[in-house]
Scaffold this active site. Structure first.
Site, mmCIF file in Angstrom:
data_model
loop_
_atom_site.group_PDB
_atom_site.id
_atom_site.type_symbol
_atom_site.label_atom_id
_atom_site.label_comp_id
_atom_site.label_asym_id
_atom_site.label_seq_id
_atom_site.Cartn_x
_atom_site.Cartn_y
_atom_site.Cartn_z
ATOM 1 N N ASP A 61 0.720 -1.261 0.122
ATOM 2 C CA ASP A 61 0.053 -0.111 0.029
ATOM 3 C C ASP A 61 0.895 1.290 -0.025
ATOM 4 O OD1 ASP A 61 -2.967 0.824 2.029
ATOM 5 O OD2 ASP A 61 -2.621 1.085 -0.205
ATOM 6 N N LYS A 89 -0.241 -0.691 -4.491
ATOM 7 C CA LYS A 89 -1.587 -0.067 -4.299
ATOM 8 C C LYS A 89 -1.633 1.380 -4.205
ATOM 9 C CE LYS A 89 -4.388 -1.585 -1.042
ATOM 10 N NZ LYS A 89 -5.048 -0.165 -0.663
ATOM 11 N N GLU A 91 -4.231 4.531 -3.505
ATOM 12 C CA GLU A 91 -5.883 5.061 -3.195
ATOM 13 C C GLU A 91 -6.269 6.202 -4.123
ATOM 14 O OE1 GLU A 91 -6.816 5.158 0.655
ATOM 15 O OE2 GLU A 91 -6.073 3.270 1.304
ATOM 16 N N GLU A 158 -13.922 -1.000 -2.901
ATOM 17 C CA GLU A 158 -14.299 -1.246 -1.106
ATOM 18 C C GLU A 158 -15.584 -0.604 -1.023
ATOM 19 O OE1 GLU A 158 -12.368 -0.581 3.226
ATOM 20 O OE2 GLU A 158 -10.930 -0.183 1.470
#
Length: 212
Positions: A61, A89, A91, A158
């Site tokens: 992340d 990853k 966001e 999500e």
């Protein structure tokens, strides 16, 4: 210690499962006991990577603030991959498409995280369902399309309604991983500590406590 004993006792009585991949974000909160996924430096992720089983496919992340500019993101992503990450990853929605393209052009596999993004959850009104109305759902569908076109190898969706999870999965040509995004996604993720009932506070509706 009591939790660990109960956990191991339960695991001994259960069928073994094969774990194909792990996402380090859950370690930031569940194991390191940080209150927020925003409170984590790139060096902390590097430490976790070094302590993770290399037999697993590791999603690292990108910490909050580590991908504010494409060149900065490339430098940090390279460090994570050199430390053992297989996928980075990130966001965000349409605003990270340029960064995703920058990394993809340099051979760095990217998983784009959409819907509820924990690092910026406060800006979304907290940990709550995203894409509830048609305008919000349309925005997430368009962001998924943009991020895939930019070169994302995977999409992580999500905390969205089942119908939105299905729509994104059906439209995408890359695998879609769901976290509370309904049964129609290509794969499912749950945080280990939530599944074992080791976390505190209110749990999401899609989480089942397997030790209860």
């Amino acid at each position: 210690t009591r939790y660990r004993r109960e956990w191991m006792a339960q695991l001994r009585r259960r069928e073994n499962r094969i774990v194909d991949s792990t996402i380090l974000a859950s370690l930031q909160n569940g194991t390191a006991f940080f209150a927020s996924t925003s409170l984590f430096a790139i060096a902390g992720v590097l430490t976790l990577l070094q302590a993770t089983d290399t037999a697993l496919s590791i999603f690292a992340d990108m910490p909050f603030g580590a991908a504010n500019a494409p060149d900065q993101a490339a430098t940090n992503a390279a460090r994570l991959m050199q430390a053992g990450a297989n996928v980075v990853k990130i966001e965000g929605g349409a605003w990270v498409a340029g960064t995703v393209r920058h990394l993809a052009e340099r051979g760095m596999p990217v998983c784009a995280h959409l819907g509820l993004t924990p690092q910026t959850a406060d800006m979304l009104g907290g940990y709550r369902l995203q894409g509830r109305d048609e305008a919000a759902a349309a925005r997430i569908r368009e962001e998924a399309r943009l991020l895939e076109a930019a070169g994302a190898r995977l999409l992580l969706l999500e905390c969205v309604p089942d119908a939105l999870g299905r729509a994104v999965s059906e439209a995408a040509k890359v695998p879609v991983i769901g976290i509370g995004a309904g049964p129609a996604t290509d794969a499912q993720v749950l945080v280990l500590h939530d599944m074992l009932g080791l976390g505190e506070g209110r749990k999401a509706r899609f989480v089942k406590d397997y030790l209860a």
